[in-house]
Structure formats: C-alpha cells, structure tokens
Design a protein around this motif. Structure first.
Motif, PDB file in Angstrom:
ATOM      1  N   ILE A  40       0.805  -1.287   0.001  1.00  0.00           N
ATOM      2  CA  ILE A  40      -0.027  -0.120   0.078  1.00  0.00           C
ATOM      3  C   ILE A  40       0.968   1.201   0.051  1.00  0.00           C
ATOM      4  O   ILE A  40       2.045   1.367   0.592  1.00  0.00           O
ATOM      5  CB  ILE A  40      -0.974  -0.098   1.116  1.00  0.00           C
ATOM      6  CG1 ILE A  40      -1.844   1.072   1.195  1.00  0.00           C
ATOM      7  CG2 ILE A  40      -0.142   0.014   2.726  1.00  0.00           C
ATOM      8  CD1 ILE A  40      -3.020   1.180   2.018  1.00  0.00           C
ATOM      9  N   ASP A  42       2.215   4.345   1.348  1.00  0.00           N
ATOM     10  CA  ASP A  42       2.390   4.605   2.774  1.00  0.00           C
ATOM     11  C   ASP A  42       1.775   6.180   2.834  1.00  0.00           C
ATOM     12  O   ASP A  42       1.137   6.616   3.963  1.00  0.00           O
ATOM     13  CB  ASP A  42       3.785   4.767   3.261  1.00  0.00           C
ATOM     14  CG  ASP A  42       4.349   3.188   3.544  1.00  0.00           C
ATOM     15  OD1 ASP A  42       3.405   2.451   3.729  1.00  0.00           O
ATOM     16  OD2 ASP A  42       5.324   3.142   3.522  1.00  0.00           O
ATOM     17  N   ASN A  45      -1.886   5.980   2.775  1.00  0.00           N
ATOM     18  CA  ASN A  45      -2.388   5.541   3.932  1.00  0.00           C
ATOM     19  C   ASN A  45      -2.407   6.362   5.076  1.00  0.00           C
ATOM     20  O   ASN A  45      -3.419   6.317   5.724  1.00  0.00           O
ATOM     21  CB  ASN A  45      -1.415   4.209   4.224  1.00  0.00           C
ATOM     22  CG  ASN A  45      -1.909   3.186   5.397  1.00  0.00           C
ATOM     23  OD1 ASN A  45      -2.741   2.357   5.288  1.00  0.00           O
ATOM     24  ND2 ASN A  45      -1.793   3.752   6.682  1.00  0.00           N
ATOM     25  N   TRP A 238      -5.880  -3.995   9.293  1.00  0.00           N
ATOM     26  CA  TRP A 238      -6.194  -3.866   7.965  1.00  0.00           C
ATOM     27  C   TRP A 238      -7.602  -3.393   7.654  1.00  0.00           C
ATOM     28  O   TRP A 238      -8.550  -4.307   8.382  1.00  0.00           O
ATOM     29  CB  TRP A 238      -5.782  -4.783   7.115  1.00  0.00           C
ATOM     30  CG  TRP A 238      -4.325  -5.243   6.794  1.00  0.00           C
ATOM     31  CD1 TRP A 238      -3.883  -6.028   7.557  1.00  0.00           C
ATOM     32  CD2 TRP A 238      -3.457  -4.371   6.118  1.00  0.00           C
ATOM     33  NE1 TRP A 238      -2.208  -6.225   7.191  1.00  0.00           N
ATOM     34  CE2 TRP A 238      -2.044  -5.074   6.572  1.00  0.00           C
ATOM     35  CE3 TRP A 238      -3.396  -3.111   5.497  1.00  0.00           C
ATOM     36  CZ2 TRP A 238      -1.127  -4.507   5.857  1.00  0.00           C
ATOM     37  CZ3 TRP A 238      -2.106  -2.666   4.816  1.00  0.00           C
ATOM     38  CH2 TRP A 238      -1.006  -3.176   5.123  1.00  0.00           C
ATOM     39  N   VAL A 328      -6.404  -0.114   3.964  1.00  0.00           N
ATOM     40  CA  VAL A 328      -5.530   0.989   4.869  1.00  0.00           C
ATOM     41  C   VAL A 328      -5.264  -0.043   6.019  1.00  0.00           C
ATOM     42  O   VAL A 328      -5.692  -0.851   6.620  1.00  0.00           O
ATOM     43  CB  VAL A 328      -6.030   2.238   5.349  1.00  0.00           C
ATOM     44  CG1 VAL A 328      -6.326   2.970   3.847  1.00  0.00           C
ATOM     45  CG2 VAL A 328      -7.328   2.069   6.078  1.00  0.00           C
TER      46      VAL A 328
END
Length: 343
Positions: A40, A42, A45, A238, A328
């Motif tokens: 993902i 960062d 996120n 998650w 995320v």
C-alpha cells in the motif's frame, strides 16, 4: 427519519473454493491489487488515517458531551459521508476475515443540509451514531448465531428536497470460517446446465432455489473471501475505506452472458465456465483498470439475470454490481477496533 430493510443472501459452502485467474491478461498490463497488502502507498495510507483520526475525535467528543459541540461548525457533505462510512469500517469492519456465508441489509437515514450544501458537524456526529445503531440491529438479526463478523458498509447519497441528504446504507455481515483453496479453474461440470437467472433453476430438474447468475456469483465469492483472509500485523489492523461501486454487463465487456432470447434461457456447462472466467477477468482486471480503480481491492459482487427489449428484439443478460475499496493499515493506538455487538 430512518427506514430499515433486510435482505438475506447467504452463500453456503459445499466445497469452499478459491481461484487464480490467468486466462486473458496481457503481459505488462496493470492488475487490480488484491494481492500483497504490504504494498500500500504509505503516504496515501497516512493521509486517510489522519483524516479518520480527526473525525473519530469529533464523534467521540460528541458522544461524551453533545452540548459542548460548536453550533455553527460545518463540513462539506461529501466529506461527511466519506468520514461516516470509512470510520465505521475501520472501527467495526472485519473485512479481511474469510466468510463462509453472508447476509446483506439496507437502511436509510437523513442528513440535514444548510444553504451552502454543507452539513453541521453536530448533525454528522448524530448521523454516525444512527448508522452504528442501525447496523448493530441488523448485525444482531442477520441469522448467524456464532463466529459472526461485519464485512463492510457502503453509503450512497440521494438529494431529498434540497435541504437534506438521504444516506442509503448497505451492509454485509456473515459467518467467519476457515480458508481452504480448492477451486478448479473451471468449476462447472456436465451437471451444471442452468437457466440464466434465479430462481429458474436447472434446465433439467431440481435447483429451483438458484440460477446461472447465482451459481457464477457464488463461485466468485469464494475467491473474494479467500483473498480477504490476510495475515495479522502486530499493533494494528487492515480495513477497507473509500468503498466504490461499479456496474457492468456484456454490452461493454467480453465473455459475459448476453444473448438474443431466440437462443433460449439455458446455459450449458461449458458456457457456464466461459462466463465465470469472463466475470473474473472483468472483476479483477478490466473493470478496475478501465474505470480508475487500479490498485483497489474487490470487496463484493452481485450478479443478476435480466432482460432488455421486447420480442422479437429481446435480449437476456447478466448485470454485475461490484464494490471496490482501498485497503489501509490503522494502528490500534490511533483507532481501536471494536465489536459492533458490544457497542
């Protein structure tokens, strides 16, 4: 004002299955990211988590002391709706579990708008609490008595009168099971000759509680659930945010069921496999890449048999409603997971 509707849609496991589609993908073509969650972005996120941490503080402050909220503070309506659905999923969602059966429900609440198309933060906090209350009621009555999990909640909006938004909430809960990946690339055999839609059943005898649309859908669900069963990561969880719907059918994509009615309602087993793999190619590759959702994860899909036109120009087809989301990672110290039943 609120309205609630429940729809039970269970996908029971006879042989729990999972698929890796390799068919028609081109070399170098971007893929929908239902793979390794550690890849993902960062920065993205952190940006999403930061927004939700701020909103979580707001709704917590309201819950503890409603009268202390500023009476004139507002936020854009689209931001408010995104905050409500995303925070709910981060706090109460159990999206990365494996579900062996699911149940869906719907409910609607209203969110007042001011003259500028914005909403008071106090009204947003009230709406968030209403969403929790209604989702919890549906979760308690979803037909599962043990090993329950809440998969996800999506919200679609509709302008009611110019002074209020209708928040149409759709939730999915289910029974958490154990992953077993045993599905063949072609899941249908010579016994699988189905009429094109639920509940018309098989073209031979029996199976009147199903149809080709639901048979294909159920096999796809095993793939989705298998990929949701992600390994835990210490210190956080998650979750899915930014849940986004996409609808498609054979008028715009290849190898999906779409035929003139003169050729009949029955789909033989070889075509069942063709349409299954066509749906998989669309769901995991063509649709997300063609509609701006590359990198999103597939969360759910509903396949429905339908028809268009009138004789002699009547066509039968399958329409697919898919939901995608961003995955995320949220540290427990920032936003802690909670059990919806215990709220």
């Amino acid at each position: 004002m609120k309205t609630i509707k429940y729809t039970l849609a269970k996908f029971m496991v006879a042989a729990i299955v999972a698929v890796v589609l390799v068919g028609c993908k081109k070399e170098g073509e971007p893929q929908a990211d239902n793979g390794n969650p550690t890849e993902i972005n960062d920065y993205l996120n952190d940006e999403i988590v930061s927004r939700l941490v701020g909103f979580n503080k707001l709704v917590t402050a309201y819950r503890e002391n409603p009268s202390a909220m500023k009476s004139d503070e507002t936020m854009p309506a689209d931001e408010a709706v995104a905050n409500i659905s995303d925070l709910f999923n981060v706090v109460y969602g159990q999206a990365t579990e494996y579900y062996e059966a699911v149940s869906t429900h719907e409910f609607t609440i209203e969110l007042p708008l001011n003259g500028n198309g914005e909403v008071l933060t106090s009204d947003v906090a009230v709406a968030y609490e209403q969403v929790i209350e209604n989702a919890r009621e549906a979760f308690l009555n979803d037909g599962f008595s043990s090993d329950k999990g809440y998969l996800s909640l999506t919200i679609e909006t509709e302008n009611m009168r110019g002074d209020a938004l209708s928040l149409n909430c759709k939730g999915t809960s289910g029974k958490i099971g154990k992953v077993v990946d045993t599905l063949p690339y072609h899941p249908f055999d010579t016994t699988d000759i189905w009429k094109y839609k639920f509940p018309l059943g098989r073209c031979t005898e029996g199976g009147f509680d199903s149809g080709a649309d639901k048979q294909i859908e159920e096999n796809i669900y095993w793939k989705i659930y298998q990929q949701m069963a992600l390994p835990p990561r210490p210190g956080g969880h998650w979750e899915y945010v930014d849940l986004t719907p996409r609808t498609f059918d054979g008028t715009g994509y290849p190898n999906l069921f779409y035929r003139h009615s003169m050729y009949g309602e029955c789909i033989d087993w070889t075509d069942m496999n063709l349409y299954f793999n066509g749906e998989m190619e669309c769901l995991y590759n063509l649709v997300p890449n063609n509609t701006g959702l590359a990198g999103y994860h597939l969360v759910s899909c509903i396949i429905t048999g339908d028809e268009i036109g009138i004789d002699p120009n009547r066509y039968l087809y399958h329409q697919t409603q898919a939901t995608y989301a961003r995955l995320v990672f949220v540290l427990d110290e920032l936003i802690e997971e909670q059990n919806l039943i215990e709220h």
